[in-house]
Design a protein around this motif. Structure first.
Motif, PDB file in Angstrom:
ATOM      1  N   TYR A  85      39.573  28.794  39.445  1.00 44.98           N
ATOM      2  CA  TYR A  85      40.107  28.350  38.168  1.00 44.98           C
ATOM      3  C   TYR A  85      39.079  28.472  37.049  1.00 44.98           C
ATOM      4  O   TYR A  85      37.890  28.296  37.267  1.00 44.98           O
ATOM      5  N   TYR A  86      39.565  28.744  35.848  1.00 53.06           N
ATOM      6  CA  TYR A  86      38.694  28.747  34.685  1.00 53.06           C
ATOM      7  C   TYR A  86      38.376  27.308  34.295  1.00 53.06           C
ATOM      8  O   TYR A  86      39.220  26.423  34.403  1.00 53.06           O
ATOM      9  N   SER A 147      40.620  39.810  33.008  1.00 53.40           N
ATOM     10  CA  SER A 147      40.943  39.751  34.434  1.00 53.40           C
ATOM     11  C   SER A 147      42.315  39.152  34.675  1.00 53.40           C
ATOM     12  O   SER A 147      42.791  38.298  33.922  1.00 53.40           O
ATOM     13  N   ILE A 148      42.939  39.644  35.739  1.00 57.64           N
ATOM     14  CA  ILE A 148      44.144  39.039  36.289  1.00 57.64           C
ATOM     15  C   ILE A 148      43.790  38.587  37.694  1.00 57.64           C
ATOM     16  O   ILE A 148      43.302  39.374  38.500  1.00 57.64           O
ATOM     17  N   GLU A 149      44.006  37.320  37.985  1.00 54.54           N
ATOM     18  CA  GLU A 149      43.705  36.791  39.309  1.00 54.54           C
ATOM     19  C   GLU A 149      44.991  36.240  39.900  1.00 54.54           C
ATOM     20  O   GLU A 149      45.689  35.453  39.268  1.00 54.54           O
ATOM     21  N   ASN A 162      46.290  33.706  37.097  1.00 51.29           N
ATOM     22  CA  ASN A 162      45.408  33.391  35.974  1.00 51.29           C
ATOM     23  C   ASN A 162      45.102  34.672  35.212  1.00 51.29           C
ATOM     24  O   ASN A 162      44.742  35.679  35.809  1.00 51.29           O
ATOM     25  N   VAL A 163      45.234  34.626  33.904  1.00 54.75           N
ATOM     26  CA  VAL A 163      44.856  35.745  33.044  1.00 54.75           C
ATOM     27  C   VAL A 163      43.835  35.222  32.049  1.00 54.75           C
ATOM     28  O   VAL A 163      44.068  34.211  31.380  1.00 54.75           O
ATOM     29  N   GLY A 164      42.684  35.865  31.979  1.00 56.88           N
ATOM     30  CA  GLY A 164      41.644  35.398  31.070  1.00 56.88           C
ATOM     31  C   GLY A 164      40.594  36.454  30.837  1.00 56.88           C
ATOM     32  O   GLY A 164      40.777  37.613  31.209  1.00 56.88           O
ATOM     33  N   TYR A 165      39.514  36.057  30.182  1.00 61.80           N
ATOM     34  CA  TYR A 165      38.445  37.027  29.942  1.00 61.80           C
ATOM     35  C   TYR A 165      37.087  36.349  30.020  1.00 61.80           C
ATOM     36  O   TYR A 165      36.943  35.142  29.822  1.00 61.80           O
ATOM     37  N   CYS A 173      33.913  32.024  29.547  1.00 64.81           N
ATOM     38  CA  CYS A 173      35.230  32.530  29.919  1.00 64.81           C
ATOM     39  C   CYS A 173      36.306  31.718  29.236  1.00 64.81           C
ATOM     40  O   CYS A 173      36.078  30.587  28.806  1.00 64.81           O
ATOM     41  N   GLU A 174      37.475  32.303  29.135  1.00 64.80           N
ATOM     42  CA  GLU A 174      38.614  31.611  28.551  1.00 64.80           C
ATOM     43  C   GLU A 174      39.871  32.103  29.235  1.00 64.80           C
ATOM     44  O   GLU A 174      40.033  33.301  29.472  1.00 64.80           O
TER      45      GLU A 174
END
Length: 197
Positions: A85-86, A147-149, A162-165, A173-174
């Motif tokens: 998790y972010y 990223s896509i997790e 989760n989609v973030g960068y 990260c966000e």
């Protein structure tokens, strides 16, 4: 020790693969017989590459994603396998949840850590990572990894997506979105891009 391939991509007429020991091999299938070349040597188990992280820890505890730039640079994005998790405040909970490494095979055969992707962004997910120059793409900035997790949860029959960068220079990260409503029979999302030529 188990030896296997973690990622493979097609670039500039060759197939490139990375092994569980961070060794990169190139395969040329254009002739009558396949030709394999060793481009980047494996990470040595007892050498510390970053903040007391040895090659054996990197090889064992990180997922590996390989990408090439148009000028011949090869990037290796390492993502800690326990990172799910972010963080809520946008700061990575550990300084080494991800590591970026780079090499130019024409001049070196060894990975080196870096925080500089120039004017490029890296997209990683369930498919082949995509490295894209940002100079002609409005709204995108360099040194970011999108990223896509996708994490399956067999007990409830759903995926967590989760989609973030990640910002490489700032080590931040966000997350853009998190969904618990995707049934397992739906395939994980992928990044795709039209030709930029």
């Amino acid at each position: 020790m188990e030896y296997y391939y973690e990622d493979i991509m097609y670039h500039d007429g060759k197939f490139y693969s990375i092994t569980s020991e961070s060794e990169v091999q190139a395969f040329d299938l254009s002739g009558d017989y396949p030709v394999m070349m060793l481009l980047v040597e494996r990470l040595a188990h007892n050498i510390e590459y970053l903040d007391k992280i040895s090659g054996s820890i990197i090889n064992d505890l990180y997922n590996k994603y390989l990408a090439c730039s148009s000028i011949g640079e090869m990037f290796l994005f390492l993502w800690h396998k326990d990172h799910i998790y972010y963080s809520k405040n946008g700061i990575l909970p550990r300084p080494n949840d991800f590591i970026l490494m780079k090499v130019k095979p024409e001049t070196s055969h060894h990975w080196a850590t870096t925080k500089d992707m120039g004017n490029m962004c890296l997209f990683i997910g369930s498919n082949n990572p995509i490295l894209i120059p940002t100079k002609d793409l409005e709204g995108l900035k360099g040194d970011n990894i999108f990223s896509i997790e996708t994490i399956p949860d067999e007990e409830v029959g759903q995926y967590t997506r989760n989609v973030g960068y990640f910002n490489v220079k700032e080590e931040r990260c966000e997350g853009f979105s998190e969904s618990l409503k995707s049934p397992l029979y739906l395939k994980p999302p992928i990044w795709f891009t039209l030709s930029l030529h």
